[in-house]
Scaffold this motif. Structure first.
Motif, PDB file in Angstrom:
ATOM      1  N   GLU A 202       0.821  -1.207   0.000  1.00 48.81           N
ATOM      2  CA  GLU A 202       0.000   0.000   0.000  1.00 48.81           C
ATOM      3  C   GLU A 202       0.856   1.260   0.000  1.00 48.81           C
ATOM      4  OE1 GLU A 202      -3.435   0.351  -0.374  1.00 48.81           O
ATOM      5  OE2 GLU A 202      -3.029  -1.708  -0.994  1.00 48.81           O
ATOM      6  N   VAL A 203       1.946   1.244   0.750  1.00 43.89           N
ATOM      7  CA  VAL A 203       2.857   2.396   0.741  1.00 43.89           C
ATOM      8  C   VAL A 203       3.449   2.582  -0.649  1.00 43.89           C
ATOM      9  CG1 VAL A 203       5.075   3.273   1.604  1.00 43.89           C
ATOM     10  CG2 VAL A 203       3.387   2.346   3.206  1.00 43.89           C
ATOM     11  N   CYS A 204       3.851   1.493  -1.263  1.00 43.73           N
ATOM     12  CA  CYS A 204       4.409   1.561  -2.619  1.00 43.73           C
ATOM     13  C   CYS A 204       3.379   2.077  -3.614  1.00 43.73           C
ATOM     14  CB  CYS A 204       4.909   0.190  -3.054  1.00 43.73           C
ATOM     15  SG  CYS A 204       6.418  -0.349  -2.202  1.00 43.73           S
ATOM     16  N   ARG A 205       2.131   1.660  -3.449  1.00 44.32           N
ATOM     17  CA  ARG A 205       1.075   2.116  -4.357  1.00 44.32           C
ATOM     18  C   ARG A 205       0.840   3.618  -4.230  1.00 44.32           C
ATOM     19  NH1 ARG A 205      -4.115   3.244  -4.044  1.00 44.32           N
ATOM     20  NH2 ARG A 205      -4.255   2.634  -1.842  1.00 44.32           N
ATOM     21  N   VAL A 206       0.878   4.117  -2.989  1.00 42.86           N
ATOM     22  CA  VAL A 206       0.601   5.538  -2.738  1.00 42.86           C
ATOM     23  C   VAL A 206       1.801   6.414  -3.093  1.00 42.86           C
ATOM     24  CG1 VAL A 206       0.060   7.221  -0.911  1.00 42.86           C
ATOM     25  CG2 VAL A 206      -1.118   5.013  -0.973  1.00 42.86           C
TER      26      VAL A 206
END
Length: 217
Positions: A202-206
């Motif tokens: 999720e961090v990578c996506r954001v």
């Protein structure tokens, strides 16, 4: 035919233009310099789901990404507690009882005195695991069990039992916004339930910059 003086002037002018011209920054360079994702967590010291997230998801992940400038961490140990002012102090009522309120203040004092994220997470994860493992039986024993993390046990005890800890926990309450459950995780100010079990993805996506190799693992 140009004279030596004219050639010298032309060279000087071209040098000036080269110095004065703004640097060319490619889109890739701009993306690579994107701000890290700001993660904020509302949680409680005796919340099982909160403990799992901190000890099994966040704490193990941090050493792998701490040097990548991918994420910042903001822990707020107040969660579903309530507060009311009595004289010059605040009285807290917590979802899992009085012991949780005390545990919240212990972790608030740690966060205050140890702003370095690595130290902070080492201490908070250790205390949280110890404290919830005993169902909040003895906060001082749980704190002492974490002395190996480098925490100044006596300093934190003084903070917890004095006005300082009480006031710091009130600040945590002021910074805790509306939420329906804990752990309540926000990435760049947007609630993200998936981050509880899939924090890295999720961090990578954001993240708006060029994704580091760990994001493809």
């Amino acid at each position: 035919m140009a004279t030596s003086f004219q050639l010298a002037m032309a060279f000087a002018f071209s040098f000036y233009l080269a110095k004065a011209a703004p640097p060319v920054v490619s889109m890739e360079m701009e993306q690579a310099k994107a701000n890290p994702v700001n993660m904020t967590v509302y949680y409680e010291s005796l919340c099982p789901g909160c403990n799992f997230f901190i000890t099994q998801e966040l704490h193990p992940l941090w050493p792998k990404i701490k040097d990548l400038d991918l994420m910042t961490v903001n822990l707020l140990p107040f969660g579903n507690a309530q507060e009311r002012r009595i004289g010059f102090q605040w009285e807290f009522t917590c979802q899992h009882g009085k012991a949780e309120c005390t545990g919240n203040i212990v972790e608030t004092c740690m966060i205050h005195y140890y702003p370095d994220t690595t130290k902070q997470l080492n201490m908070v994860a250790c205390f949280n695991a110890n404290y919830i493992g005993t169902l909040g039986a003895d906060w001082q024993a749980s704190l002492q069990n974490c002395s190996k993390t480098g925490v100044d046990v006596e300093k934190i005890k003084t903070c917890v039992t004095g006005h300082e800890g009480n006031n710091l926990e009130h600040i945590m309450a002021m910074n805790t916004g509306p939420h329906g459950y804990t752990p309540f995780i926000m990435l760049d100010g947007v609630v993200n339930p998936n981050a509880e079990d899939h924090l890295l993805s999720e961090v990578c996506r954001v993240y708006k910059g060029v994704k580091p190799p760990i994001c493809s693992q």
